[in-house]
Design a protein around this motif. Structure first.
Motif, PDB file in Angstrom:
ATOM      1  N   MET A   1     -31.871 -49.883  42.541  1.00  0.00           N
ATOM      2  CA  MET A   1     -32.628 -50.237  43.693  1.00  0.00           C
ATOM      3  C   MET A   1     -32.359 -49.048  44.935  1.00  0.00           C
ATOM      4  O   MET A   1     -31.309 -48.786  44.907  1.00  0.00           O
ATOM      5  N   GLU A   2     -33.272 -49.118  45.599  1.00  0.00           N
ATOM      6  CA  GLU A   2     -33.235 -48.226  46.699  1.00  0.00           C
ATOM      7  C   GLU A   2     -32.513 -48.772  47.877  1.00  0.00           C
ATOM      8  O   GLU A   2     -32.308 -49.726  47.866  1.00  0.00           O
ATOM      9  N   LYS A   3     -31.740 -47.831  48.598  1.00  0.00           N
ATOM     10  CA  LYS A   3     -31.120 -48.256  49.611  1.00  0.00           C
ATOM     11  C   LYS A   3     -31.815 -48.913  50.652  1.00  0.00           C
ATOM     12  O   LYS A   3     -31.304 -50.091  51.063  1.00  0.00           O
ATOM     13  N   TYR A   6     -32.475 -52.637  49.524  1.00  0.00           N
ATOM     14  CA  TYR A   6     -31.321 -53.241  49.351  1.00  0.00           C
ATOM     15  C   TYR A   6     -31.023 -54.006  50.681  1.00  0.00           C
ATOM     16  O   TYR A   6     -30.623 -54.903  50.926  1.00  0.00           O
TER      17      TYR A   6
ATOM     18  N   ASP B 185     -22.513 -47.856  45.754  1.00  0.00           N
ATOM     19  CA  ASP B 185     -22.636 -47.750  47.079  1.00  0.00           C
ATOM     20  C   ASP B 185     -24.145 -47.732  47.498  1.00  0.00           C
ATOM     21  O   ASP B 185     -24.920 -46.908  47.099  1.00  0.00           O
ATOM     22  N   LEU B 186     -24.302 -49.053  47.862  1.00  0.00           N
ATOM     23  CA  LEU B 186     -26.022 -48.892  48.347  1.00  0.00           C
ATOM     24  C   LEU B 186     -26.288 -48.699  49.898  1.00  0.00           C
ATOM     25  O   LEU B 186     -26.951 -49.309  50.522  1.00  0.00           O
ATOM     26  N   GLY B 187     -25.217 -48.012  50.614  1.00  0.00           N
ATOM     27  CA  GLY B 187     -25.710 -47.650  51.773  1.00  0.00           C
ATOM     28  C   GLY B 187     -25.075 -48.448  53.196  1.00  0.00           C
ATOM     29  O   GLY B 187     -25.677 -48.266  54.034  1.00  0.00           O
ATOM     30  N   VAL B 197     -21.483 -55.201  51.213  1.00  0.00           N
ATOM     31  CA  VAL B 197     -21.055 -54.199  50.503  1.00  0.00           C
ATOM     32  C   VAL B 197     -20.676 -54.168  49.036  1.00  0.00           C
ATOM     33  O   VAL B 197     -21.011 -53.402  48.133  1.00  0.00           O
ATOM     34  N   SER B 315     -20.960 -44.715  54.239  1.00  0.00           N
ATOM     35  CA  SER B 315     -21.141 -45.999  54.042  1.00  0.00           C
ATOM     36  C   SER B 315     -19.987 -46.393  52.916  1.00  0.00           C
ATOM     37  O   SER B 315     -19.273 -45.629  52.424  1.00  0.00           O
TER      38      SER B 315
END
Lengths: 146, 329
Positions: A1-3, A6, B185-187, B197, B315
Motif C-alpha cells: 500500500m502506498e504511504k 495508508y 514503515d508507512l511514513g 505506526v 518516519s
C-alpha cells in the motif's frame, strides 16, 4: 500500500482534537491570567508605592513562583493539560517547563542532573526569545530611529 | 519466517504491576502490585529493575527452582541499553540474552526461547518483558510533571514486569508456533499515534503467519495484538481488509483490556513491552486453562521510535512478532 493511501486510513480513524473547545478554554484561562497579572501589578504599585514597570517585575516573580510551586506540589500538570495554551503561553508555562525538568532529573546530581537538564524544554524559549528581541530591536532602530 | 514447535510449553508465569494496572479491569489476575511508581526504590529506573527481580523471584518460587537450575534468561525493556534488564540480571544470576524489540519484546523472547528449547539447546528458559510509565516518559517524551498537552489518541505506557517459565515438560499451555516479523514503515511521523505506526507491522506478521501455516483467521479463538489502542485497532482492521483482504474476527487488543479507557486517564489504552504479556500471562492463560479459549495468536507490536530520528524528520518504523498458543490435550 502506498504511504498516501495508508495516511488516509489513519486520518479517517484518528479523532481530531476539539479545537474550538480548546481555544475557548485557553482564551478564558489565558484572559484570567492576564487579569490576575494586571491585578498584581496594581496591588504592588499601590502598596509598595512603586511605578508599574517595577511592579510588573514583582508580578512576574510572583507568577513564576506560583508556577514552580504548584508544579512541585504535583497537580499543576493536570491544570496545564486542561487549560493548554491558557497556562503555557503566559510566564507560568515557562516556569512549569523549567521546574518539571528540574524535578525529573533531581536524582541525577546537581550539575549533571538539574543543571544540565533544567533548560531541556525551556532552553529554546530563552534562545529564540533573545534572538527575536535582538532582531526586533534592530528593526526598531532602523525603522523608527530609536 | 515461521517456526513450528513440538515440545515447548509455558509451565508457569508471574506478573507484577503498577498502580494504574491495579485499578484496571484485570487487577485480580496479577500476582503482585505496587501502589506507587517507585516500588520502594529511589528512582523510576530502579523501580523497573525491582519489578523484574520481583517477577523472576516470584516465578522461581512458584516452580520451586533455584536460579542455577534455569539455563537461560531472555528479556528486554524500553530503557536505553536495556538497562533495567541488565541491572536486574546482576541479582537474578541466570545467563542472559538481553534483547530490544520495543513493545514486541515479549513475543520475540518467546520465539528465541522456544527455538532453543525445541532444538534441545537448553532444557528451560525464563522470559521477561518490562516497562515503566514514568521511566519511558522521561526517556522518550517530556518530563513527567510537564503538563503540555498530549493528543487524545495517544497511549499510556504500562508499568510492570511479566515473566514466563518455558520448558519441554508438558503443561496445559503449548507454544505451537512463532512467526518473526519484518520492520515496516508507512511514513507515520506522529509520535503520539503509535497505533498507526505499528498497525502495518502487525498486519504483515499476521498475514505471514496465516500464509506460512496455511490457516485462516477462523482457526484462532482469539487474535490478540499488543498495544495498538482503540485507534490503532480500527486502523489495523481497515488496513488488513484493504491490503491483505483479511477480515479480522475474534480480534482484541491488550491495550484496551488492561485499562478501563473510559474511566482511567490513559487516553486510548496501554502500551509498552509489559502490556501484552501482563494480559496474556494472567488473564488469557487463565481463560485457556479454564477451557474458554483453545487457540490464541498473540501479536506483540513494537514501535521502533527514537527521539533523535524523529527530530531528524524520519518516519517511525515498527516491528511485530507472533506466537501461537494452544491448549494441549
Amino acid at each position: 500500500m502506498e504511504k498516501r493511501e495508508y495516511k488516509k486510513i489513519v486520518e479517517k480513524n484518528t479523532p481530531s482534537a476539539p479545537k474550538l473547545r480548546n481555544a475557548i478554554i485557553a482564551f478564558l484561562i489565558g484572559g484570567f491570567m492576564g487579569v490576575l497579572g494586571n491585578f498584581l501589578v496594581d496591588i504592588y504599585s499601590f502598596y509598595f508605592n512603586i511605578g508599574s514597570k517595577d511592579a510588573s517585575v514583582f508580578m512576574i516573580i510572583t507568577l513564576v513562583f506560583l508556577g514552580c510551586f504548584l508544579t512541585c506540589l504535583g497537580f499543576f500538570d493536570k491544570w496545564v493539560n486542561f487549560a493548554k495554551c491558557g497556562l503555557i503561553i503566559p510566564i507560568t508555562g515557562f516556569a512549569h517547563a523549567m521546574m518539571s525538568a528540574a524535578l525529573e532529573y533531581r536524582k541525577e546530581g546537581l550539575v549533571t542532573g538539574i543543571g544540565a537538564n533544567m533548560f531541556k524544554l525551556a532552553g529554546s524559549v530563552i534562545i529564540f526569545g533573545v534572538v527575536s528581541a535582538y532582531i526586533f530591536g534592530l528593526l526598531r532602530i532602523f525603522i523608527m530611529g530609536v | 519466517m515461521t517456526f513450528k514447535y513440538n515440545n515447548v510449553y509455558i509451565n508457569e508465569t508471574s506478573t507484577i504491576c503498577g498502580p494504574y494496572e491495579n485499578k484496571g479491569p484485570l487487577a485480580k489476575y496479577f500476582d503482585k502490585h505496587y501502589d506507587d511508581f517507585y516500588f520502594e526504590q529511589k528512582t523510576w529506573e530502579q523501580a523497573e529493575i525491582k519489578s523484574i527481580e520481583d517477577s523472576v523471584n516470584l516465578l522461581l518460587n512458584k516452580i520451586n527452582l533455584k536460579n542455577s537450575d534455569v539455563d537461560v534468561h531472555i528479556g528486554g525493556d524500553l530503557l536505553n541499553q536495556i538497562v533495567a534488564t541488565n541491572y536486574a540480571s546482576k541479582n537474578i544470576g541466570i545467563p542472559l540474552i538481553g534483547i530490544y524489540g520495543a513493545c514486541s519484546t515479549s513475543c520475540l523472547s518467546l520465539i528465541l526461547a522456544s527455538n532453543m528449547i525445541d532444538k534441545n539447546q537448553v532444557k528451560n528458559a525464563i522470559v521477561t518483558a518490562s516497562s515503566h510509565n514514568n521511566g519511558a516518559e522521561k526517556q522518550f517524551r517530556n518530563p513527567v510533571e510537564y503538563g503540555g498537552p498530549k493528543k487524545d489518541y495517544t497511549t499510556f505506557t504500562t508499568t510492570g514486569c511479566a515473566s514466563a517459565y518455558l520448558s519441554n515438560i508438558t503443561s496445559n499451555i503449548k507454544i505451537e508456533s512463532g512467526t518473526l516479523g519484518t520492520v515496516c514503515d508507512l511514513g507515520i511521523t506522529d509520535v503520539f499515534n503509535m497505533g498507526a505506526v505499528m498497525s502495518p507491522a502487525a498486519a504483515k506478521v499476521i498475514y505471514d503467519h496465516l500464509k506460512d501455516t496455511g490457516r485462516t483467521v477462523d482457526y484462532y479463538d482469539l487474535i490478540l495484538t499488543g498495544d495498538l489502542g482503540e485507534v490503532g485497532k480500527n486502523i489495523l482492521k481497515e488496513y488488513m481488509k484493504k491490503e491483505y483482504n483479511i477480515s479480522l474476527k475474534n480480534y482484541e487488543d491488550s491495550a484496551c483490556m488492561i485499562f478501563n479507557t473510559d474511566k482511567q486517564p490513559v487516553y486510548t489504552g496501554g502500551s509498552g513491552p509489559a502490556c501484552l504479556p501482563l494480559v496474556t500471562y494472567s488473564y488469557i492463560l487463565d481463560k485457556m486453562k479454564k477451557g474458554k479459549l483453545n487457540r490464541v495468536l498473540i501479536v506483540a507490536t513494537g514501535a521502533l521510535m527514537n527521539p533523535s530520528m524523529c527530530n531528524q524528520k524520519l518516519s517511525i518504523p515498527s516491528i511485530a512478532h507472533a506466537i501461537s498458543l494452544e491448549v494441549s490435550k
